[in-house]
Design a protein around this motif. Structure first.
Motif, PDB file in Angstrom:
ATOM      1  N   ALA A 131       4.888  24.873  37.676  1.00 51.92           N
ATOM      2  CA  ALA A 131       5.369  23.971  38.726  1.00 51.92           C
ATOM      3  C   ALA A 131       6.494  24.617  39.524  1.00 51.92           C
ATOM      4  O   ALA A 131       6.579  24.452  40.753  1.00 51.92           O
ATOM      5  CB  ALA A 131       5.840  22.663  38.104  1.00 51.92           C
ATOM      6  N   LEU A 132       7.366  25.371  38.854  1.00 56.53           N
ATOM      7  CA  LEU A 132       8.472  26.016  39.554  1.00 56.53           C
ATOM      8  C   LEU A 132       7.963  27.087  40.507  1.00 56.53           C
ATOM      9  O   LEU A 132       8.492  27.262  41.615  1.00 56.53           O
ATOM     10  CB  LEU A 132       9.436  26.633  38.531  1.00 56.53           C
ATOM     11  CG  LEU A 132      10.820  27.039  39.039  1.00 56.53           C
ATOM     12  CD1 LEU A 132      11.584  25.831  39.563  1.00 56.53           C
ATOM     13  CD2 LEU A 132      11.619  27.717  37.935  1.00 56.53           C
ATOM     14  N   ARG A 133       6.921  27.786  40.099  1.00 53.71           N
ATOM     15  CA  ARG A 133       6.348  28.809  40.976  1.00 53.71           C
ATOM     16  C   ARG A 133       5.716  28.205  42.224  1.00 53.71           C
ATOM     17  O   ARG A 133       5.599  28.869  43.256  1.00 53.71           O
ATOM     18  CB  ARG A 133       5.303  29.619  40.209  1.00 53.71           C
ATOM     19  CG  ARG A 133       5.902  30.565  39.191  1.00 53.71           C
ATOM     20  CD  ARG A 133       4.824  31.360  38.478  1.00 53.71           C
ATOM     21  NE  ARG A 133       5.401  32.325  37.558  1.00 53.71           N
ATOM     22  CZ  ARG A 133       4.710  33.115  36.765  1.00 53.71           C
ATOM     23  NH1 ARG A 133       3.361  33.027  36.765  1.00 53.71           N
ATOM     24  NH2 ARG A 133       5.301  33.972  35.965  1.00 53.71           N
ATOM     25  N   ASP A 134       5.275  26.963  42.119  1.00 50.06           N
ATOM     26  CA  ASP A 134       4.629  26.299  43.259  1.00 50.06           C
ATOM     27  C   ASP A 134       5.632  25.716  44.239  1.00 50.06           C
ATOM     28  O   ASP A 134       5.244  25.219  45.296  1.00 50.06           O
ATOM     29  CB  ASP A 134       3.702  25.185  42.761  1.00 50.06           C
ATOM     30  CG  ASP A 134       2.502  25.725  41.997  1.00 50.06           C
ATOM     31  OD1 ASP A 134       2.171  26.908  42.194  1.00 50.06           O
ATOM     32  OD2 ASP A 134       1.915  24.965  41.199  1.00 50.06           O
ATOM     33  N   ARG A 135       6.926  25.750  43.883  1.00 50.95           N
ATOM     34  CA  ARG A 135       7.932  25.227  44.801  1.00 50.95           C
ATOM     35  C   ARG A 135       8.029  26.129  46.028  1.00 50.95           C
ATOM     36  O   ARG A 135       7.801  27.343  45.950  1.00 50.95           O
ATOM     37  CB  ARG A 135       9.299  25.133  44.121  1.00 50.95           C
ATOM     38  CG  ARG A 135       9.381  24.043  43.054  1.00 50.95           C
ATOM     39  CD  ARG A 135      10.699  24.096  42.301  1.00 50.95           C
ATOM     40  NE  ARG A 135      11.839  23.822  43.158  1.00 50.95           N
ATOM     41  CZ  ARG A 135      12.305  22.614  43.435  1.00 50.95           C
ATOM     42  NH1 ARG A 135      11.704  21.551  42.920  1.00 50.95           N
ATOM     43  NH2 ARG A 135      13.353  22.440  44.210  1.00 50.95           N
ATOM     44  N   PRO A 136       8.390  25.579  47.165  1.00 51.14           N
ATOM     45  CA  PRO A 136       8.520  26.418  48.372  1.00 51.14           C
ATOM     46  C   PRO A 136       9.659  27.411  48.226  1.00 51.14           C
ATOM     47  O   PRO A 136      10.569  27.207  47.422  1.00 51.14           O
ATOM     48  CB  PRO A 136       8.801  25.385  49.476  1.00 51.14           C
ATOM     49  CG  PRO A 136       9.382  24.207  48.765  1.00 51.14           C
ATOM     50  CD  PRO A 136       8.689  24.166  47.425  1.00 51.14           C
ATOM     51  N   PRO A 137       9.633  28.501  48.980  1.00 56.48           N
ATOM     52  CA  PRO A 137      10.729  29.480  48.909  1.00 56.48           C
ATOM     53  C   PRO A 137      12.038  28.880  49.414  1.00 56.48           C
ATOM     54  O   PRO A 137      12.053  27.892  50.141  1.00 56.48           O
ATOM     55  CB  PRO A 137      10.243  30.623  49.795  1.00 56.48           C
ATOM     56  CG  PRO A 137       9.242  29.998  50.726  1.00 56.48           C
ATOM     57  CD  PRO A 137       8.590  28.903  49.941  1.00 56.48           C
ATOM     58  N   ALA A 138      13.135  29.500  49.023  1.00 56.44           N
ATOM     59  CA  ALA A 138      14.455  29.002  49.409  1.00 56.44           C
ATOM     60  C   ALA A 138      14.655  29.126  50.914  1.00 56.44           C
ATOM     61  O   ALA A 138      14.211  30.096  51.535  1.00 56.44           O
ATOM     62  CB  ALA A 138      15.535  29.791  48.678  1.00 56.44           C
ATOM     63  N   PRO A 139      15.331  28.153  51.530  1.00 57.11           N
ATOM     64  CA  PRO A 139      15.614  28.242  52.961  1.00 57.11           C
ATOM     65  C   PRO A 139      16.613  29.360  53.274  1.00 57.11           C
ATOM     66  O   PRO A 139      17.299  29.879  52.386  1.00 57.11           O
ATOM     67  CB  PRO A 139      16.192  26.861  53.295  1.00 57.11           C
ATOM     68  CG  PRO A 139      16.711  26.333  52.001  1.00 57.11           C
ATOM     69  CD  PRO A 139      15.839  26.900  50.934  1.00 57.11           C
ATOM     70  N   ASP A 140      16.710  29.712  54.531  1.00 60.24           N
ATOM     71  CA  ASP A 140      17.540  30.849  54.936  1.00 60.24           C
ATOM     72  C   ASP A 140      19.014  30.651  54.598  1.00 60.24           C
ATOM     73  O   ASP A 140      19.700  31.609  54.242  1.00 60.24           O
ATOM     74  CB  ASP A 140      17.379  31.094  56.441  1.00 60.24           C
ATOM     75  CG  ASP A 140      16.007  31.651  56.781  1.00 60.24           C
ATOM     76  OD1 ASP A 140      15.327  32.155  55.858  1.00 60.24           O
ATOM     77  OD2 ASP A 140      15.614  31.570  57.960  1.00 60.24           O
ATOM     78  N   ASP A 141      19.511  29.410  54.715  1.00 60.24           N
ATOM     79  CA  ASP A 141      20.952  29.217  54.455  1.00 60.24           C
ATOM     80  C   ASP A 141      21.284  29.443  52.980  1.00 60.24           C
ATOM     81  O   ASP A 141      22.367  29.938  52.648  1.00 60.24           O
ATOM     82  CB  ASP A 141      21.408  27.828  54.905  1.00 60.24           C
ATOM     83  CG  ASP A 141      20.748  26.711  54.119  1.00 60.24           C
ATOM     84  OD1 ASP A 141      19.514  26.749  53.934  1.00 60.24           O
ATOM     85  OD2 ASP A 141      21.463  25.779  53.697  1.00 60.24           O
TER      86      ASP A 141
END
Length: 588
Positions: free
Chosen positions: A195-205
């Motif tokens: 489930a953690l791998r399916d999370r979206p990538p971190a935003p730029d900030d």
């Protein structure tokens, strides 16, 4: 709950037993989390485990304890998985079948400390590539066993250890009652990894803040801000400190509420202040945060901890609170992706990490006091500083591990001493101990031995008191000693702005079975100095006493007063007390 390591663990002497399970061949492959891979890739080594010990009040048949332990293993998928080194050297995780086995005795050599024998067993059984990498141990004594449950860190965190102990006790109760020790299913940690791998990538900030904090630390994870000696592995020095007792902890938390922040944020503010004072730099540290984002994972066992970084430059509590919120957010994204520009986590000698666990807020509870439960860390060699805080019903505790070098002893010791002094000072100055009445401010504190003459004078300052007080001062001092030895009592003094004692009361917490297990607050010896009466001081004192009782788990307050004190009867009635019982006293 006491937070210690295996060298400092309080253990009885007895036979040291361990339960050997049977383990099948590696089966289905499971996903490996970023933190698991980083931990296991370092290879088999001593001291990569964590444990929890507790005492049972009576002997338990070994077959019953084994059945309960197998039920716990059956419930938690991570306890039925093992790591295997791949052909490329990367760790692989596989399911295994685990079945019943047998007990074996681990010999304790002549002159060998029980702690050392236990450490040797856990170092061997709970390394990353062991199959399995967990161990149930028991120290058998005539009055009951001390149980130690340990596992390699790749499969557990501190929250998980509570889940394991709770489930083990639940299964053991079922076995002892003749029922099957089955436990309800719960999601496996491998599902969380997916489930953690399916999370979206971190935003730029978030990526930008990671880069800024790491750059300020020399493009590595934050390091302790003072010298630790040569940048190599050294034997560890472990300090365990009880920082705030239950009353000072309540006062500290009251100050945090008044500041509009969490208790953690107020501790971070103190650490920020100390770091600026001693090192002249902002507080920067590795900051573990849990990844149990959903209640679905609350009853699961696994390494639900990932790392963030905390940067706090301003000791103002609200600013520190924002720093904590930022750190939690920075740790809420998949780290493998965030740290890819650095080739993974950029560790370096001197790394500084701060862990916080508030047991009062967890949805998992065990009777830590009744079980004499202790979190147990392994003995290792280290080049960095790791600080753990535990907040529970008995107060605030810390454990600190650092390299045992002259420089680290001096600098980490000074940092800890100054921090503890700051925290105690904030607790003593807390709004939680203040009574504000108009333009007047009074302070409630624990009575000191030097206060006894003034308290006796207050107790004697009425028509009834004059007839029964007046024994030799030594008798009162002996009574004071007896009261203060028992933490269930709080002998309070109330001081005015000029530090004069103007009030007293004795508060006692009484647990009981009646009324559905109600805990009571008993209030005795309430006195206010004559010049301060009829100004609301007594009312404020009782309101403070009620808060004290609530913090200690009391849901009922009770007070006795002489039947001739009609003004006192009216006073207590006005505060909501009901004249519902008849009291009797007898000389003994």
């Amino acid at each position: 709950m006491r937070l210690t390591n295996v060298a400092h663990l309080r253990l009885p002497f007895g036979r040291l037993l361990g339960y050997d399970v049977t383990v099948g061949r590696p089966g289905r492959a499971l996903p490996v989390s970023f933190d698991q891979r980083r931990h296991v890739a370092a290879g088999d080594r001593a001291g990569s485990w964590m444990a929890l010990s507790f005492k049972l009040s009576e002997p338990v048949p070994s077959d019953e304890l084994a059945a309960a332990w197998l039920a716990v293993i059956a419930r938690h998928g991570t306890l039925r998985s093992v790591f295997v080194a791949g052909d490329d050297g990367e760790p692989r995780l596989h399911e295994v079948e685990i079945g019943a086995g047998g007990w074996m005795e681990h010999p304790i050599a002549p002159g060998q400390a029980v702690n050392d024998a236990l450490r040797d067993v856990l170092d061997a059984a709970c390394s990353p590539y062991s199959r399995p990498s967990h161990r149930l141990c028991v120290l058998e004594t005539a009055v009951g066993p001390t149980v130690v449950v340990a596992a390699d860190h790749s499969h557990v965190d501190m929250w998980s250890m509570l889940v394991i102990v709770r489930d083990l006790l639940s299964a053991l109760t079922a076995v002892r009652q003749g029922r099957a020790p089955s436990l309800p299913p719960t999601p496996a940690f491998a599902e969380h990894t997916s489930a953690l791998r399916d999370r979206p990538p971190a935003p730029d900030d978030v990526r930008r803040r990671w880069a800024e904090v790491l750059a300020a630390s020399g493009d590595v994870m934050p390091r302790f801000p003072l010298p630790l000696g040569t940048a190599t592995l050294h034997r560890e020095r472990v300090e365990v400190r009880d920082v705030l007792d239950v009353d000072d902890s309540a006062a500290f938390s009251a100050q945090a509420r008044d500041d509009g922040v969490s208790t953690l944020a107020l501790v971070v503010a103190a650490m920020t202040d100390v770091t600026r004072e001693l090192a002249g730099t902002p507080l920067r540290a590795v900051f573990p945060v849990h990844s149990r984002y959903d209640a679905n994972w609350h009853d699961s066992v696994g390494w639900f901890i990932t790392n963030s970084v905390l940067e706090s430059a301003d000791p103002d509590p609200r600013v520190s609170a924002e720093a904590v919120k930022e750190a939690v957010r920075m740790g809420s994204w998949p780290l493998e992706d965030v740290l890819r520009p650095w080739g993974g986590m950029p560790e370096a000698p001197g790394m500084f990490a701060i862990s916080w666990l508030d047991l009062r807020r967890l949805p998992v509870r065990v009777d830590a006091t009744g079980l004499e439960a202790q979190y147990v860390g392994a003995t290792i060699r280290t080049d960095g500083v790791m600080l753990w805080f535990i907040l529970d019903e008995s107060g605030l505790h810390l454990r600190c591990r650092y390299p045992d070098t002259p420089e680290a002893r001096r600098n980490v010791g000074a940092w800890l001493d100054t921090l503890v002094a700051h925290l105690c000072s904030r607790a003593r100055a807390s709004v939680g101990g203040r009574l504000r009445l108009g333009d007047r401010t009074y302070r409630v504190q624990r009575a000191g031995r030097a206060d006894v003459p003034a308290l006796v004078a207050l107790l004697a300052d009425d028509e009834i008191g004059r007839t029964r007080e007046g024994a030799e001062l030594a008798r009162y001092e002996e009574a004071y000693d007896a009261v203060t030895r028992d933490s269930s009592h709080y002998l309070a003094v109330v001081r005015d702005e000029d530090d004069r004692i103007v009030g007293t009361m004795q508060l006692t917490i009484i647990p009981g079975l009646s009324r559905g297990g109600t805990t009571r607050l008993q209030i005795e010896g309430v006195r206010v100095a004559a010049p301060e009466r009829s100004r609301g001081v007594g009312t404020a004192m009782l309101e403070w006493a009620h808060d004290h009782g609530r913090h200690r788990g009391a849901t009922l307050a009770q007070v006795t007063t002489d039947r001739t004190r009609e003004r006192a009867h009216a006073f207590y009635t006005r505060l909501g007390y009901e004249n519902s019982h008849v009291g009797f006293k007898r000389e003994l």
